[in-house]
Design a protein around this motif. Structure first.
Motif, short mmCIF file in Angstrom:
data_model
loop_
_atom_site.label_atom_id
_atom_site.label_comp_id
_atom_site.label_asym_id
_atom_site.label_seq_id
_atom_site.Cartn_x
_atom_site.Cartn_y
_atom_site.Cartn_z
N VAL A 100 41.31 47.25 52.16
CA VAL A 100 40.89 46.35 53.18
C VAL A 100 39.51 46.31 53.32
CG1 VAL A 100 41.22 45.47 55.58
CG2 VAL A 100 42.90 46.82 54.46
N VAL A 101 39.04 44.99 53.16
CA VAL A 101 37.43 44.87 53.39
C VAL A 101 37.47 43.68 54.50
CG1 VAL A 101 36.61 45.59 51.09
CG2 VAL A 101 37.24 43.27 51.55
N ALA A 102 35.97 43.80 55.06
CA ALA A 102 35.69 42.62 56.07
C ALA A 102 34.35 41.84 55.52
CB ALA A 102 35.70 43.15 57.49
N TRP A 103 33.85 41.64 54.53
CA TRP A 103 32.94 41.33 53.89
C TRP A 103 31.67 41.43 54.73
CZ3 TRP A 103 30.73 35.88 54.06
CH2 TRP A 103 29.99 35.57 52.84
N GLY A 104 31.38 42.79 55.31
CA GLY A 104 30.23 43.15 56.09
C GLY A 104 30.41 42.90 57.56
N HIS A 105 31.51 42.57 57.86
CA HIS A 105 31.68 42.35 59.41
C HIS A 105 32.88 43.38 60.01
CE1 HIS A 105 30.17 38.38 59.57
NE2 HIS A 105 30.62 38.02 57.96
N ALA A 106 32.69 44.65 59.41
CA ALA A 106 33.60 45.67 60.09
C ALA A 106 32.90 45.99 61.36
CB ALA A 106 33.30 46.81 59.31
N GLN B 161 26.57 47.21 56.17
CA GLN B 161 27.98 47.12 56.20
C GLN B 161 28.42 46.85 54.91
OE1 GLN B 161 29.31 48.79 58.52
NE2 GLN B 161 29.93 47.40 60.14
N LEU B 162 27.79 45.73 54.32
CA LEU B 162 28.18 45.47 52.73
C LEU B 162 28.03 46.56 52.02
CD1 LEU B 162 26.87 41.83 52.42
CD2 LEU B 162 29.25 42.40 52.22
N ALA B 163 26.81 47.28 52.24
CA ALA B 163 26.50 48.61 51.48
C ALA B 163 27.60 49.47 51.33
CB ALA B 163 25.16 49.04 51.60
N ALA B 164 28.01 49.78 52.90
CA ALA B 164 29.06 50.87 53.07
C ALA B 164 30.28 50.42 52.39
CB ALA B 164 29.06 50.75 54.65
N GLU B 165 30.87 49.16 52.63
CA GLU B 165 32.03 48.51 51.85
C GLU B 165 31.77 48.75 50.17
OE1 GLU B 165 33.01 44.57 52.52
OE2 GLU B 165 33.72 44.90 54.50
N ASP C 98 34.92 30.79 50.82
CA ASP C 98 34.42 30.68 49.44
C ASP C 98 33.53 31.64 48.99
OD1 ASP C 98 36.58 28.93 49.24
OD2 ASP C 98 35.15 27.02 49.38
N ASP C 99 32.39 31.67 49.68
CA ASP C 99 31.27 32.85 49.19
C ASP C 99 31.86 34.26 49.31
OD1 ASP C 99 29.47 30.72 49.23
OD2 ASP C 99 28.65 30.77 51.19
N ALA C 100 32.51 34.27 50.31
CA ALA C 100 33.33 35.85 50.41
C ALA C 100 33.98 36.15 49.38
CB ALA C 100 33.94 36.19 51.91
N VAL C 101 34.96 35.38 48.73
CA VAL C 101 35.75 35.51 47.74
C VAL C 101 34.89 35.57 46.62
CG1 VAL C 101 37.42 34.38 46.26
CG2 VAL C 101 37.95 34.24 48.66
N ARG C 102 33.86 34.72 46.10
CA ARG C 102 33.12 34.89 44.96
C ARG C 102 32.34 36.43 44.99
NH1 ARG C 102 32.11 29.67 45.76
NH2 ARG C 102 30.33 29.66 47.05
N TYR C 103 31.91 36.53 46.15
CA TYR C 103 31.21 38.19 46.53
C TYR C 103 32.04 39.04 46.22
CZ TYR C 103 29.37 42.09 48.53
OH TYR C 103 28.95 43.48 48.63
N LEU C 104 33.32 39.09 46.74
CA LEU C 104 34.51 40.21 46.56
C LEU C 104 34.99 40.02 45.20
CD1 LEU C 104 36.03 39.67 50.04
CD2 LEU C 104 34.50 41.79 49.09
N SER C 105 35.03 39.09 44.52
CA SER C 105 35.35 38.97 43.19
C SER C 105 34.37 39.85 42.25
CB SER C 105 35.48 37.57 42.73
OG SER C 105 36.82 36.87 43.36
N LEU C 106 33.18 39.33 42.47
CA LEU C 106 32.05 40.04 41.50
C LEU C 106 32.03 41.59 41.86
CD1 LEU C 106 29.09 37.45 42.23
CD2 LEU C 106 30.08 38.20 40.03
N ILE C 107 32.22 41.88 43.05
CA ILE C 107 32.18 43.47 43.44
C ILE C 107 33.52 44.32 43.07
CG2 ILE C 107 32.13 45.15 45.41
CD1 ILE C 107 29.37 43.80 44.80
N HIS C 108 34.63 43.76 43.33
CA HIS C 108 36.03 44.49 43.22
C HIS C 108 36.33 44.29 41.56
CE1 HIS C 108 35.82 45.69 47.00
NE2 HIS C 108 35.75 44.30 47.54
N GLU D 235 21.84 38.06 46.02
CA GLU D 235 21.14 37.80 47.13
C GLU D 235 21.58 36.52 48.04
OE1 GLU D 235 18.52 39.25 48.53
OE2 GLU D 235 18.93 40.96 47.28
N HIS D 236 22.20 35.27 47.43
CA HIS D 236 22.51 34.31 47.93
C HIS D 236 23.89 34.38 48.76
CE1 HIS D 236 25.05 33.92 44.44
NE2 HIS D 236 25.79 33.15 45.12
N LEU D 237 24.52 35.44 48.64
CA LEU D 237 25.78 35.73 49.18
C LEU D 237 25.63 36.44 50.71
CD1 LEU D 237 28.09 36.18 46.30
CD2 LEU D 237 27.64 34.12 47.91
N VAL D 238 24.19 37.20 50.95
CA VAL D 238 24.12 37.91 52.08
C VAL D 238 23.62 37.40 53.14
CG1 VAL D 238 22.56 39.95 52.75
CG2 VAL D 238 23.61 39.99 50.49
#
Length: 166
Positions: free
Chosen positions: A76-82, A101-105, A144-154, A163-166
């Motif tokens: 479970v992630v919250a895209w920096g909104h934990a 929060q993003l760094a912690a995730e 959509d930005d969250a999905v792209r970011y999480l796809s890149l990370i996970h 940078e454009h997703l923070v």
């Protein structure tokens, strides 16, 4: 997932359990066990690992990935909104910015991914993994930005936040 991403709320929904808002123990340091069964006796069991990076979390991770391995993982992630949590023994509001929060995730995912991979290597059957994004109501125009970011990370294992997703 890490503390404050909504693991307990998700577990309550999956188990079709209702917990009064005022009685929810936020930031529990113990592993929670849930079961959901149909009238025919079929169902599933799952465990909610504490989010704090403390001895209880590490013990729970050892249990679910080594001692009594699970068949699959909902990470479970919250895209920096934990929801930020206070350090034990302190009072006042907890504060954390979205970048922290993003760094912690990402750190939490790195630890969890290594444990999943280690468990999968020892298994003779597949292990499933689902990345669950919670709190999307806090960023409805950026899903959509969250999905792209999480796809890149996970998926790709990238270790830098575009940078454009923070």
């Amino acid at each position: 997932g890490m503390t404050g991403v909504g693991k307990t709320r998700l577990a309550d929904r999956l188990a079709r359990r209702t917990t009064a808002e005022s009685t929810v123990e936020v930031g529990s340091a113990t592993m929670e066990r849930r079961t959901r069964r149909s009238a025919k006796g079929k169902g599933f069991r799952f465990r909610v690992v504490p989010g704090d990076n403390a001895a209880t979390r590490l013990g729970a991770l050892d249990e679910v990935f080594h001692d009594d391995p699970v068949d699959g993982v909902l990470h479970v992630v919250a895209w920096g909104h934990a929801t930020p949590r206070r350090t034990a023994g302190t009072s006042g509001d907890a504060a954390a910015n979205r970048e922290e929060q993003l760094a912690a995730e990402l750190e939490d995912w790195t630890i969890t991914a290594h444990r999943i991979a280690s468990m999968a290597l020892r298994r003779d059957r597949p292990v499933w993994l689902v990345i669950v994004v919670t709190k999307a109501d806090l960023f409805p125009d950026e899903v959509d930005d969250a999905v792209r970011y999480l796809s890149l990370i996970h998926i790709s294992g990238a270790h830098e936040t575009p940078e454009h997703l923070v």
